[in-house]
Design a protein around this motif. Structure first.
Motif, PDB file in Angstrom:
ATOM      1  N   LEU A  10      13.193  29.546   4.948  1.00 45.86           N
ATOM      2  CA  LEU A  10      13.247  29.609   6.483  1.00 45.86           C
ATOM      3  C   LEU A  10      13.035  28.132   7.147  1.00 45.86           C
ATOM      4  N   LEU A  11      13.776  27.497   7.649  1.00 46.03           N
ATOM      5  CA  LEU A  11      13.851  26.244   8.448  1.00 46.03           C
ATOM      6  C   LEU A  11      13.464  26.280   9.641  1.00 46.03           C
ATOM      7  N   ALA A  12      12.499  25.528  10.040  1.00 50.36           N
ATOM      8  CA  ALA A  12      11.929  25.591  11.597  1.00 50.36           C
ATOM      9  C   ALA A  12      11.711  24.024  11.914  1.00 50.36           C
ATOM     10  N   ASP A  13      12.746  23.808  12.874  1.00 52.34           N
ATOM     11  CA  ASP A  13      12.764  22.257  13.464  1.00 52.34           C
ATOM     12  C   ASP A  13      13.435  22.400  14.622  1.00 52.34           C
ATOM     13  N   ASP A  14      12.986  21.626  15.813  1.00 52.47           N
ATOM     14  CA  ASP A  14      13.537  21.593  16.973  1.00 52.47           C
ATOM     15  C   ASP A  14      14.906  20.687  17.036  1.00 52.47           C
ATOM     16  N   VAL A  58       8.728  23.650   7.652  1.00 51.93           N
ATOM     17  CA  VAL A  58       8.274  23.659   9.146  1.00 51.93           C
ATOM     18  C   VAL A  58       7.855  22.221   9.371  1.00 51.93           C
ATOM     19  N   ASP A  59       8.587  21.818  10.623  1.00 52.15           N
ATOM     20  CA  ASP A  59       8.253  20.598  11.312  1.00 52.15           C
ATOM     21  C   ASP A  59       7.042  20.520  12.008  1.00 52.15           C
ATOM     22  N   VAL A  60       6.181  19.432  11.937  1.00 49.10           N
ATOM     23  CA  VAL A  60       4.947  19.376  12.726  1.00 49.10           C
ATOM     24  C   VAL A  60       5.020  19.371  14.278  1.00 49.10           C
ATOM     25  N   ARG A  61       6.128  18.660  14.813  1.00 53.24           N
ATOM     26  CA  ARG A  61       5.958  18.606  16.397  1.00 53.24           C
ATOM     27  C   ARG A  61       7.163  19.244  16.829  1.00 53.24           C
ATOM     28  N   ALA A  70       1.456  26.830  13.869  1.00 56.79           N
ATOM     29  CA  ALA A  70       2.204  27.854  13.411  1.00 56.79           C
ATOM     30  C   ALA A  70       1.792  28.423  11.926  1.00 56.79           C
ATOM     31  N   ILE A  71       0.940  27.419  11.043  1.00 56.24           N
ATOM     32  CA  ILE A  71       0.781  27.537   9.674  1.00 56.24           C
ATOM     33  C   ILE A  71      -0.147  29.020   9.708  1.00 56.24           C
ATOM     34  N   PRO A  81       4.728  33.566   3.544  1.00 59.15           N
ATOM     35  CA  PRO A  81       5.491  32.528   2.805  1.00 59.15           C
ATOM     36  C   PRO A  81       4.645  31.458   2.443  1.00 59.15           C
ATOM     37  N   ARG A  82       5.163  30.690   1.524  1.00 63.76           N
ATOM     38  CA  ARG A  82       4.480  29.077   1.258  1.00 63.76           C
ATOM     39  C   ARG A  82       4.955  28.143   2.581  1.00 63.76           C
ATOM     40  N   VAL A  83       4.084  27.695   3.067  1.00 61.55           N
ATOM     41  CA  VAL A  83       4.410  26.738   4.370  1.00 61.55           C
ATOM     42  C   VAL A  83       4.464  25.208   3.919  1.00 61.55           C
ATOM     43  N   VAL A  84       5.508  24.572   3.847  1.00 61.43           N
ATOM     44  CA  VAL A  84       5.658  23.305   3.567  1.00 61.43           C
ATOM     45  C   VAL A  84       6.094  22.389   4.985  1.00 61.43           C
ATOM     46  N   MET A  85       5.305  21.364   5.115  1.00 65.46           N
ATOM     47  CA  MET A  85       5.562  20.608   6.453  1.00 65.46           C
ATOM     48  C   MET A  85       6.753  19.771   6.042  1.00 65.46           C
ATOM     49  N   LEU A  86       7.826  19.470   6.813  1.00 59.58           N
ATOM     50  CA  LEU A  86       8.805  18.591   6.677  1.00 59.58           C
ATOM     51  C   LEU A  86       9.152  17.719   7.845  1.00 59.58           C
TER      52      LEU A  86
END
Length: 222
Positions: A10-14, A58-61, A70-71, A81-86
């Protein structure tokens, strides 16, 4: 023998352009499927509950709910899920907060395509992943703070390691993931995990990051 199930991401970025670029990279990787995209942390949590990804990048901002907030909700899901900040923002505060909140890894957006693919696979396998620059940030924070594994008995902690375990410890100190260590040493990921577990047990370190700090303090890594 059947092929293993693909890693669901899953990608999360604004920023839509960032999501598009990451999706293109992962789409061409064997055994990885991008199953959903979110523009903020709240949407990421909702989609993760529905889509059950193995890894959330997951993006930080982000608006509404940022990646750091969100973590916790992501890790509270079952399965989680395993959460990896990108992210572009690799400052010490963000890194420390993300790792303390339970993120599996922290990658900067300048990471190369193959490094990103390797990181997703490593995270899905339960391996902690940190960009080399981020590893340096974490190590500096730990060296300057109160977490000081092996400060007085470094030689004794290292004495029981085999030559191969010392090699692996050096690579941990350089911030390499298990996949990269295995490739460089010509051994399987399972063997690397066995070595890492033995290193942690013999040195008394609680995590691979503490082992990396020990490698630096012992002079094994500059």
């Amino acid at each position: 023998m059947t092929d293993p199930a693909p890693v669901r991401v899953l990608l999360a970025d604004d920023e839509e352009m960032i999501r598009h670029g990451v999706r293109l990279i992962l789409r061409h990787a064997d055994g990885i499927d991008v199953v959903g995209e979110a523009a903020n942390g709240a949407e990421a949590v909702r989609l993760a509950a529905e889509l059950r990804p193995d890894v959330a990048l997951v993006d930080v901002r982000m608006p509404v709910m940022d990646g750091l907030a969100a973590i916790g909700p992501l890790l509270a899901l079952d399965p989680a899920p395993r959460v990896v900040m990108l992210t572009t923002f690799g400052d010490e505060d963000n890194v420390t907060r993300a790792l303390h909140a339970g993120a599996t890894g922290f990658l900067l957006k300048d990471v190369g395509p193959q490094e990103l693919i390797n990181a997703v696979r490593a995270a899905a396998a339960g391996d902690a992943v940190l960009s080399p620059g981020v590893t340096g940030t974490v190590i500096r924070r730990m060296l300057q703070g109160g977490t000081r594994p092996g400060t007085d008995d470094r030689a004794a902690r290292l004495a029981g390691l085999t030559d191969r375990e010392r090699e692996v410890l050096v690579m941990l100190g350089r911030g390499l993931a298990n996949l990269e260590i295995g490739r460089l040493l010509g051994i399987g990921v399972g063997t690397v995990k066995t070595h890492v577990g033995s290193i942690l047990e013999k040195t008394g370190c609680e995590s691979r990051v503490q082992a990396a700090v020990l490698a630096h303090r012992s002079g094994l890594v500059d």
